[in-house]
Write an enzyme that holds these catalytic residues in place. Structure first.
Site, PDB file in Angstrom:
ATOM      1  N   LYS A  93      18.906  11.141  25.242  1.00 33.62           N
ATOM      2  CA  LYS A  93      18.025  10.928  24.089  1.00 33.62           C
ATOM      3  C   LYS A  93      16.627  10.624  24.580  1.00 33.62           C
ATOM      4  CE  LYS A  93      17.156  10.419  19.742  1.00 33.62           C
ATOM      5  NZ  LYS A  93      16.106  11.460  19.935  1.00 33.62           N
ATOM      6  N   GLN A 114      12.930   5.876  29.793  1.00 34.77           N
ATOM      7  CA  GLN A 114      13.718   6.029  28.564  1.00 34.77           C
ATOM      8  C   GLN A 114      15.141   5.479  28.735  1.00 34.77           C
ATOM      9  OE1 GLN A 114      11.866   8.150  26.070  1.00 34.77           O
ATOM     10  NE2 GLN A 114      13.117   6.973  24.672  1.00 34.77           N
ATOM     11  N   LYS A 117      14.799   1.700  28.217  1.00 35.21           N
ATOM     12  CA  LYS A 117      14.361   1.445  26.849  1.00 35.21           C
ATOM     13  C   LYS A 117      15.528   1.639  25.880  1.00 35.21           C
ATOM     14  CE  LYS A 117      10.698   3.759  25.655  1.00 35.21           C
ATOM     15  NZ  LYS A 117       9.718   4.722  25.077  1.00 35.21           N
ATOM     16  N   LYS A 129      13.952  13.133  28.777  1.00 33.35           N
ATOM     17  CA  LYS A 129      12.620  13.458  28.278  1.00 33.35           C
ATOM     18  C   LYS A 129      12.352  14.925  28.546  1.00 33.35           C
ATOM     19  CE  LYS A 129       9.259  11.133  26.333  1.00 33.35           C
ATOM     20  NZ  LYS A 129       9.299   9.840  25.640  1.00 33.35           N
ATOM     21  N   GLY A 168      10.236  13.658  19.037  1.00 35.26           N
ATOM     22  CA  GLY A 168       8.820  13.842  19.320  1.00 35.26           C
ATOM     23  C   GLY A 168       8.305  12.889  20.380  1.00 35.26           C
ATOM     24  N   ASP A 169       7.108  13.163  20.834  1.00 37.47           N
ATOM     25  CA  ASP A 169       6.322  12.269  21.681  1.00 37.47           C
ATOM     26  C   ASP A 169       4.883  12.768  21.466  1.00 37.47           C
ATOM     27  OD1 ASP A 169       6.821  10.114  23.961  1.00 37.47           O
ATOM     28  OD2 ASP A 169       5.202  11.366  24.680  1.00 37.47           O
ATOM     29  N   THR A 213       7.604   3.508  15.785  1.00 34.54           N
ATOM     30  CA  THR A 213       7.125   3.055  17.096  1.00 34.54           C
ATOM     31  C   THR A 213       6.000   2.034  16.909  1.00 34.54           C
ATOM     32  OG1 THR A 213       7.637   5.282  17.856  1.00 34.54           O
ATOM     33  CG2 THR A 213       6.492   3.853  19.400  1.00 34.54           C
ATOM     34  N   ASN A 244       0.244   8.785  16.291  1.00 31.54           N
ATOM     35  CA  ASN A 244       1.300   8.219  15.474  1.00 31.54           C
ATOM     36  C   ASN A 244       1.585   6.748  15.787  1.00 31.54           C
ATOM     37  OD1 ASN A 244       3.404   8.704  13.545  1.00 31.54           O
ATOM     38  ND2 ASN A 244       4.809   8.435  15.252  1.00 31.54           N
ATOM     39  N   SER A 380      15.302   6.535  15.782  1.00 36.86           N
ATOM     40  CA  SER A 380      15.946   7.829  16.008  1.00 36.86           C
ATOM     41  C   SER A 380      17.468   7.670  16.015  1.00 36.86           C
ATOM     42  CB  SER A 380      15.516   8.437  17.346  1.00 36.86           C
ATOM     43  OG  SER A 380      14.271   9.088  17.221  1.00 36.86           O
TER      44      SER A 380
HETATM   45  N1  GLU Z   1       9.103   9.566  22.449  1.00 36.51           N
HETATM   46  C1  GLU Z   1       9.560   8.328  21.924  1.00 36.51           C
HETATM   47  C2  GLU Z   1       9.714   7.323  23.051  1.00 36.51           C
HETATM   48  O1  GLU Z   1       8.940   7.340  23.982  1.00 36.51           O
HETATM   49  C3  GLU Z   1      10.781   8.478  21.023  1.00 36.51           C
HETATM   50  C4  GLU Z   1      11.947   9.206  21.588  1.00 36.51           C
HETATM   51  C5  GLU Z   1      13.061   9.476  20.567  1.00 36.51           C
HETATM   52  O2  GLU Z   1      12.946   9.118  19.422  1.00 36.51           O
HETATM   53  O3  GLU Z   1      14.060  10.067  21.000  1.00 36.51           O
HETATM   54  O4  GLU Z   1      10.560   6.471  23.065  1.00 36.51           O
END
Ligand code: GLU
Length: 448
Positions: A93, A114, A117, A129, A168-169, A213, A244, A380
């Site tokens: 994810k 990630q 996190k 990612k 997204g990012d 976020t 965003n 998410s």
């Molecule tokens: N890009 C976001 C992050 O850096 C969200 C990633 C997601 O929702 O999968 O955590």
């Protein structure tokens, strides 16, 4: 601030040797390893199982060609990436970033962060990612659509609701997720809502995902303030960026009584001592996809400054919400001079290691992105829950769940920091709490 302990030094050296010329990835690994010395001392099983070395090696990395045609009919070429780092806790994810700076080292730093996190959220999601060096700036909707379709034509075979769930990012929002989802649906002939998150509300998206976020960032800081008997009321806040994350961080700070006096884009920053007019920022950035400098056309009391320097403005709280390594040593010194007490990362790794050191030594409470900005990916995961049950939740209910996740996450960081002899150290707390959750799952799953 720690250094990498002697026992972990060989791992860092191995990562640098095996992944040459990926400076951001090396930086992200080093930052985590700096916290793990006391963990491996207490848990020899992690060393015996080579958990850290395994975690530094992605489970799978995909690099692919993305050809597309622009509006003039010319052939354009980009490179696509998906780095599937760890699926110990759940399906891979993490977001997709479309930006000219994207290369393997950026995708790997983001994917590595990630893992921890996502673990910190307490939800069942692994870490990944992806993205491309495609630059959406100045491209028409039709060009963005053709690019997204070409990107998905390769990526579809590597993802799925139980395999890997992109989102997204930077450079990838609801528009791009729409084109990507449309192409996935067309190729697979499956309305598989759970394959992507950040979808629109009428086609499987979740309330609060867009805001999550930024809101989550502010919920986290609110918790930091509450722990010292304080609040956002009357605080001067700097927010870098105007994408965003920044926009919804500003919105929530304002709701909680703080005053955001500056924000920025890659051209420069605006200062509005009366407090940022967020409706105007949304109109410029979200509706017109314009430049932040346009803000002063309608707010004569505000000023635009080209280039860097946002951190020179005196503030109580700084929220870097733009991009990696945007807050450097000299900026940290400027923040200290301006009276800043809290720095919390809304973006991923926006503060350089020397800046973190200066801030912490100067008595600033610093909280890292992998904890602070986890609200996006947490929401998410809530979107995935709704998709799995073909349900959709109300805004208030979803926001309360996000707030609760951020409160728990904050406390988990502080408790873990205490447990490992580093009271108040959010960096150590976040790294250790995220790591141990993944490490225990890896040991349980055997050598895979
Ligand atoms: N890009 C976001 C992050 O850096 C969200 C990633 C997601 O929702 O999968 O955590």
């Amino acid at each position: 601030m720690n250094r990498v302990s002697e026992s972990l030094q060989p791992i860092l050296e191995e990562v640098i040797r095996r992944n040459p010329a990926e400076a951001e990835f090396h930086q992200a690994v080093q930052e985590v390893l700096e916290s793990l010395g006391p963990v491996v001392t207490r848990h020899p099983e992690y060393t015996d199982g080579e958990v850290i070395r395994r975690l530094c090696e992605p489970e799978r990395q995909i690099i692919f060609r993305v050809p597309w045609t622009d509006d003039a009919g010319r052939v354009q070429l980009n490179r696509g990436f998906r780095v599937q780092f760890s699926s110990a806790l759940g399906p891979f994810k993490g977001g997709l970033r479309f930006h000219p700076s994207v290369y393997l080292g950026i995708v790997k730093f983001l994917g590595f962060e990630q893992i921890f996190k996502n673990a910190l959220t307490g939800l069942p999601i692994g870490g990944a990612k992806g993205g491309s060096d495609f630059d959406p700036k100045g491209r028409s909707d039709a060009e963005v659509m053709r690019f997204c379709q070409s990107f998905m034509t390769e990526m579809y075979r590597h993802i799925g609701e139980h395999t890997d769930v992109p989102a997204g990012d930077a450079g990838v929002g609801r528009r791009e997720i729409g084109y990507l989802f449309g192409q996935y649906k067309r190729i697979t002939d499956r309305y598989e809502s759970g394959v992507l998150t950040g979808k629109g509300l009428t086609w499987g998206g979740s309330q609060v995902r867009t805001e999550a976020t930024g809101y989550g960032t502010v919920f986290f800081v609110d918790e930091m303030l509450r722990h010292s008997g304080d609040s956002f009321e009357g605080k001067r806040v700097l927010v870098s960026g105007s994408g965003n994350v920044a926009i919804y961080a500003i919105e929530k700070v304002q709701e909680l009584g703080g005053r955001v006096i500056a924000c920025s884009d890659s051209d420069g920053f605006i200062v509005d001592e009366a407090g940022i007019d967020l409706d105007l920022i949304k109109e410029i950035k979200q509706e017109r996809r314009g430049r932040i400098s346009e803000y002063t056309d309608q707010r004569p009391g505000a000023r635009f400054v080209a280039g860097e320097g946002i951190w020179d403005i005196p503030c109580d709280i700084a929220l870097p919400c733009a991009t990696q390594n945007e807050l450097r040593g000299a900026d940290a010194t400027a923040l200290l001079r301006g009276g800043c007490r809290i720095v919390a990362e809304g973006a991923n790794m926006p503060t350089t290691p020397d800046a973190i050191r200066l801030l912490v030594d100067g008595g600033v409470r610093f909280a890292p992105g992998k904890a602070v900005n986890a609200g996006g990916v947490a929401t998410s995961a809530l979107e995935m829950q709704q998709n799995a049950s073909r349900d959709s939740w109300a805004f208030d209910y979803t926001e309360e769940r996000l707030a609760e996740i951020m409160r728990t996450l904050h406390d988990r960081c502080l408790e873990t920091a205490d447990e490992y002899g580093a009271p108040g150290d959010y960096v150590a707390g976040a790294n250790i709490a995220g790591f141990t959750r993944v490490a225990d799952a890896m040991l349980a799953l055997g050598l895979v």
